[in-house]
Design a protein around this motif. Structure first.
Motif, PDB file in Angstrom:
ATOM      1  N   CYS A 140      58.292  40.669 -13.839  1.00 18.81           N
ATOM      2  CA  CYS A 140      58.234  41.482 -13.026  1.00 18.81           C
ATOM      3  C   CYS A 140      57.308  42.089 -15.315  1.00 18.81           C
TER       4      CYS A 140
ATOM      5  N   CYS B  15      62.243  45.090 -17.161  1.00 16.88           N
ATOM      6  CA  CYS B  15      62.879  45.708 -15.169  1.00 16.88           C
ATOM      7  C   CYS B  15      63.046  44.341 -14.945  1.00 16.88           C
TER       8      CYS B  15
ATOM      9  N   TYR C 218      58.494  39.772  -9.734  1.00 17.22           N
ATOM     10  CA  TYR C 218      57.089  40.638  -9.525  1.00 17.22           C
ATOM     11  C   TYR C 218      57.074  40.347  -7.812  1.00 17.22           C
TER      12      TYR C 218
ATOM     13  N   CYS D 165      55.483  49.645  -9.089  1.00 12.13           N
ATOM     14  CA  CYS D 165      56.689  49.089  -9.230  1.00 12.13           C
ATOM     15  C   CYS D 165      58.054  49.248  -8.393  1.00 12.13           C
TER      16      CYS D 165
ATOM     17  N   CYS E 133      60.580  49.703  -8.593  1.00 15.86           N
ATOM     18  CA  CYS E 133      61.939  49.762  -8.835  1.00 15.86           C
ATOM     19  C   CYS E 133      61.358  51.072  -9.602  1.00 15.86           C
TER      20      CYS E 133
ATOM     21  N   LEU F  46      51.592  48.309 -11.385  1.00 21.46           N
ATOM     22  CA  LEU F  46      51.196  46.960 -11.499  1.00 21.46           C
ATOM     23  C   LEU F  46      49.880  46.958 -10.797  1.00 21.46           C
TER      24      LEU F  46
END
Length: 452
Positions: A179, A184, A188, A197, A199, A205
């Motif tokens: 990522c 993080c 990716y 992302c 998370c 992104l």
């Protein structure tokens, strides 16, 4: 590195001269003799080649430039880069017509050229754009926005659409990509457009993150190398963008009278090198369609190198023992094999073919009728062209047309130069002395206005 105002003394130089380790290392370097250079030419076996008489109605020449400037924003080492990629369309048919009516009115001659360009300013070290938390995130966002905003046709696909079409070819078996956010720990996940992302922080992104250019960003120094990578990607994706736009408009038949000349080799280097293989596959697909409407003619796309090891080698093998040029015959081509390249130009004992991961075309040398030396690349349009163990004219699409066109386009303004690339370079080149001052002033003014 010395402090400002500190000058070097002779003690380190004396140590280096007297060092046994240094002398041993330098003494072990191999130097190629003049006789070895002559042997290289003999093994290359230049072929006297009959150029074709094909002439395009139009020619598109593409060249880019970038210049880094210091930005005064309160942070040390702050830097931005101005990047431009210029496309010049030459009306070759009109140029030939005017050429027969000399002297030509300069105003009339200027109508034979039309230029378009991608122009942008990209953040470097210590430049943070609004809404972002780091220079790296700012760069990623800026790259994506430029891709999104550029298109050849108002109603056609954007450069981002073209890039994402190439992204589909990217292999999934390569080394895992992390990522872009350092805190993080997730892998990716490739996607299209702008997305988030997975998370808990859900940060932005971009599909262009797959180029991996941001991974080499220097947070505490100049970043000229990555701006050069960005420029080369835009130049090469722009070629595909032009062809895809012609396809979308059902204009592929125009390729029977159109040639494209790109500054530099048909290759992509550095972090985004994977895109070269994607371009290769897309060119092959478009070429298959184009041949159906052009009477079987392949796309004529030529990469031409101005500098580098291949250009230097061509100069070396053309030089005679008395220092004059002429060993390589005019209107002759030399087709390069993998073995020749590795033994004489880029030494390597690798089992992988030269440029396997970076090139989407293969090189050849051509000495024009006027004596200009050109290092050119023609694209891989079928798998047969990729076999570098051999070098045959049939592995170079439209070789006769290519060398005939090179003969026609040679410029007398500079040594070994092509007129279209001279025009494209004049549109793209940023004068380093004056340019940096102008661009720095522009950046200062814009940043000041943003803050008020």
């Amino acid at each position: 590195m010395p402090y400002e105002g500190e000058f070097a003394n002779y003690r380190p130089l004396r140590r280096l001269v007297e060092s046994a380790r240094v002398n041993k290392l330098l003494g072990s370097y191999k130097i190629r003799s003049t006789s070895e250079q002559l042997e290289s030419l003999e093994s290359l076996s230049p072929i006297k080649f009959q150029p074709g008489d094909w002439t395009p109605n139009y020619l598109i020449a593409i060249d880019g430039s970038h210049a880094e400037v210091d930005i005064k924003n309160g942070f040390p080492g702050a830097e931005a880069s101005y990047v431009t990629v210029a496309s010049v369309i030459l009306d070759v048919a009109k140029i030939k017509q005017l050429d027969q009516q000399r002297p030509v009115n300069p105003k009339e001659f200027r109508t034979t050229e039309k230029a378009e360009s991608i122009d942008c300013a990209l953040p470097g070290c210590n430049i943070i754009t609004e809404g972002e938390t780091s220079a790296k995130a700012s760069l990623r966002k800026s790259i994506f926005e430029v891709f999104s905003s550029v298109r050849m046709s108002f109603e056609g696909e954007s450069l981002l659409d073209t890039y994402e079409a190439l992204l589909k070819y990217k292999p999934t078996t390569e080394r895992k990509q992390e990522c872009p956010y350092e805190d993080c720990l997730r892998e990716y996940k490739r996607g299209n457009g702008k997305y988030t992302c997975p998370c808990e922080l859900s940060r932005s992104l971009y599909s262009t993150d797959a180029l991996r250019i941001h991974e080499r960003m220097n947070p505490a120094g100049t970043n000229g190398a990555i701006f050069a990578e960005i420029m080369q990607v835009w130049e090469r994706v722009w070629v595909v963008h032009i062809l895809r736009t012609l396809e979308a408009k059902n204009w592929l038949s125009s390729l029977r009278r159109l040639a494209i000349v790109l500054d530099g080799p048909l290759a992509v280097f550095g972090q985004p090198a994977w895109i070269s293989q994607a371009i290769c596959q897309e060119l092959s697909r478009i070429n298959t369609l184009a041949k159906k409407v052009t009477g079987g003619k392949d796309i004529l796309l030529i990469g031409v190198e101005k500098t580098g090891t291949f250009v230097q080698h061509f100069e070396d093998i053309d030089r005679q023992e008395d220092g004059e040029y002429g060993s390589f015959p005019c209107q002759s081509v030399a087709l390069l094999t993998d073995d020749y390249i590795k033994k004489n130009i880029i030494f390597s004992d690798s089992q992988r073919p030269y440029g396997d991961a970076t090139y989407f075309g293969r090189k050849f040398f051509y000495k024009t009728k006027s004596g200009a030396r050109l290092v050119a690349t023609l694209p891989f349009l079928t798998d047969n062209y990729k076999d570098l163990k051999r070098a045959e004219p049939s592995q170079y699409p439209r070789l006769a047309d290519a060398v005939g066109l090179l003969d026609q386009l040679i410029s007398s303004r500079f040594p070994n130069a092509l007129a279209p690339l001279v025009s494209a370079n004049s549109e793209a080149a940023i004068p380093l002395s004056l340019g940096n001052k102008v661009l720095e002033s522009l950046a200062k003014e814009l940043i000041t206005n943003e803050g008020t």
